[in-house]
Scaffold this motif. Structure first.
Motif, mmCIF file in Angstrom:
data_model
loop_
_atom_site.group_PDB
_atom_site.id
_atom_site.type_symbol
_atom_site.label_atom_id
_atom_site.label_comp_id
_atom_site.label_asym_id
_atom_site.label_seq_id
_atom_site.Cartn_x
_atom_site.Cartn_y
_atom_site.Cartn_z
ATOM 1 N N ASN A 162 54.365 -87.772 39.400
ATOM 2 C CA ASN A 162 53.279 -88.766 39.430
ATOM 3 C C ASN A 162 52.510 -88.744 38.066
ATOM 4 O O ASN A 162 51.421 -89.403 38.105
ATOM 5 N N GLY A 163 52.950 -87.932 36.926
ATOM 6 C CA GLY A 163 52.361 -87.936 35.746
ATOM 7 C C GLY A 163 51.087 -87.043 35.775
ATOM 8 O O GLY A 163 50.378 -87.203 34.931
ATOM 9 N N ARG A 164 50.796 -86.328 36.723
ATOM 10 C CA ARG A 164 49.594 -85.361 36.505
ATOM 11 C C ARG A 164 50.218 -83.988 35.984
ATOM 12 O O ARG A 164 51.296 -83.430 36.168
ATOM 13 N N ILE A 165 49.366 -83.259 35.376
ATOM 14 C CA ILE A 165 49.677 -82.132 34.706
ATOM 15 C C ILE A 165 49.477 -80.776 35.769
ATOM 16 O O ILE A 165 48.666 -80.376 36.242
ATOM 17 N N GLU A 166 50.824 -80.058 35.666
ATOM 18 C CA GLU A 166 50.721 -78.958 36.883
ATOM 19 C C GLU A 166 50.269 -77.848 36.004
ATOM 20 O O GLU A 166 49.720 -76.966 36.705
ATOM 21 N N SER A 167 50.857 -77.650 34.910
ATOM 22 C CA SER A 167 50.455 -76.620 34.039
ATOM 23 C C SER A 167 50.213 -76.561 32.630
ATOM 24 O O SER A 167 50.995 -77.554 32.001
ATOM 25 N N ALA A 168 49.566 -75.964 31.923
ATOM 26 C CA ALA A 168 49.399 -76.070 30.216
ATOM 27 C C ALA A 168 49.095 -74.680 29.732
ATOM 28 O O ALA A 168 48.093 -74.020 30.110
#
Length: 444
Positions: A162-168
């Motif tokens: 969905n285009g959301r950041i899971e981890s960085a």
């Protein structure tokens, strides 16, 4: 016939019972039957699971002997709820105690079932040892991966479908200009970051490498883009993007990127140094001839109409009489004056010594060209004050025109312009350009 049917029933029942016993005996899962809290049957798989040498090591003993103390009460509560034959408990994980005192993790399902002529509890026991080992190995791998990724200088971001950041990782937050966990759960369109294309123009989100990967599944490598951070800094990144698990259609994408800002600046500096004259900052011989070659190679409207070859009259006397330092100052000032006297689309370069080449863009009419040359010569001849010396230099200008289908080489065009310059040079060009000594020490 009725008598024969009745005779066949016990035989059929015996065959069914034999099949059931074979199924239970050869089942890979442990099966135990306990009645009034005492084990009355254990199949071979359960004996192996408990480390029992003989069935007597298990059969006849309280079932609670083989259950870890914390699990006893919940087990008794589960079987207490089984009041109707054929009902089963929900699959439950628990810990059993082996005959050697070691424990083993299992998943169990208890069924209230008929055992001979009464009811008993049959329990199916699934060994979780392999699963636990696999889970532990996966946890170790994930921990190792997380530890490695957290130490990378390369930014790594995982983005869901969905285009959301899971981890960085920390490097990603450092490159983006974030110190906290604000990135997690944020949609990439909602980040207060402006992404730029290679020409420093705002980039539409459909061009983002990770969006392309999520949409098409294709890998994107070495994609260079700019990033305007919330603190006002502009960074340049080289990014790679791929699906985390290419065989999974619902796989998130992982994007990794390096900060190449300093490298890009260094490369641009090297490119500039390779194509520009270090003394005047003008285009050097190589760049001017390259632009001229491109103009000659086009079949459309010529981007260059005329080429001017400019030579400073008597410049050698300046170097011989006043020294190369003053000569260099004169060249720098002349270069600045030439640039100011030309249009933005024109190209001026120093091709060596006191020689300059101008590429006039577009179509220049003869009258306009004469006016331009006169202006350049007048501008160049204005007095120059350098280290107390008032110096005046004149310029000789040769012209050659380009035309559609011109089959000359850049060197040929340069040669023709050079000849035209010598024809335009006045006969007294060897006279000294020095006029008098002044007290001024600045250059203009």
């Amino acid at each position: 016939m009725v008598g024969n049917d009745r005779a066949r029933l016990p035989a059929d029942a015996e065959q069914l019972a034999q099949r059931y016993r074979s199924l239970v005996d050869y089942s890979p899962d442990g099966i135990v039957v306990h009645e009034r809290g005492v084990v009355v049957y254990a199949n071979p798989a359960l004996l192996r699971l408990l480390g029992a040498a003989e069935p007597e090591d298990v059969v006849g003993r309280p079932v609670t002997d083989f259950v870890a103390p914390p699990c006893v009460a919940p087990m008794l509560e589960r079987i207490r709820r089984l009041t109707i034959a054929g009902t089963a408990s929900d699959p439950t994980e628990m810990t059993l105690l082996r005959c050697d005192g070691h424990s083993v993790e299992v998943e169990t399902v208890s069924v209230l079932t008929a055992w001979h002529d009464h009811l008993a509890y049959q329990v199916v026991v699934h060994d979780l040892t392999s699963q636990r080992r696999a889970e532990a190995a996966q946890q170790r791998a994930e921990h190792f991966f997380t530890s490695v990724v957290s130490q990378l200088e390369e930014g790594v971001v995982v983005i869901d479908r969905n285009g959301r950041i899971e981890s960085a990782n920390p490097a990603a937050r450092r490159i983006f200009g974030y110190d906290a966990e604000d990135l997690i759960g944020t949609h990439i369109d909602d980040l207060p970051l402006c992404l730029l294309d290679a020409n420093a123009q705002p980039m539409p989100s459909t061009w983002y490498p990770v969006i392309r990967t999520l949409a098409t599944g294709e890998d994107v490598t070495r994609f260079v883009f700019g990033l305007d951070r919330p603190d006002g800094q502009r960074r340049w990144l080289s990014a790679n993007s791929r699906l985390l698990n290419p065989v999974d259609p619902n796989s998130p994408a992982v994007s990794s990127f390096n900060d190449i800002t300093e490298f890009r600046a260094s490369r641009r500096q090297l490119e500039y140094q390779a194509t520009h004259d270090p003394l005047t900052g003008l285009a050097n011989r190589s760049l001017v001839l390259s632009r001229l070659a491109a103009a000659l190679g086009t079949t459309e409207t010529l981007p260059v109409s005329s080429v001017l070859f400019i030579d400073l009259d008597g410049f050698k006397a300046i170097n011989d009489t006043l020294g190369h330092a003053i000569g260099d100052t004169v060249l720098q000032i002349v270069a600045q004056r030439l640039q100011r006297g030309l249009r933005a689309d024109d190209v001026v370069g120093r091709i060596g010594g006191d020689e300059f080449l101008v590429l006039l863009s577009g179509h220049t009419l003869g009258e306009d060209l004469d006016t331009l040359i006169t202006r350049l010569r007048q501008t160049t001849s204005e007095p120059i004050i350098a280290r107390g010396h008032r110096i005046q230099v004149d310029a000789s200008v040769g012209v050659t025109h380009l035309h559609a289908g011109d089959n000359r080489t850049p060197e040929s065009v340069l040669h023709d312009a050079d000849l035209a310059m010598y024809r335009a040079k006045p006969p007294n060009h060897q006279n000294s350009p020095l006029t008098r000594r002044t007290d001024s020490t600045h250059a203009s």
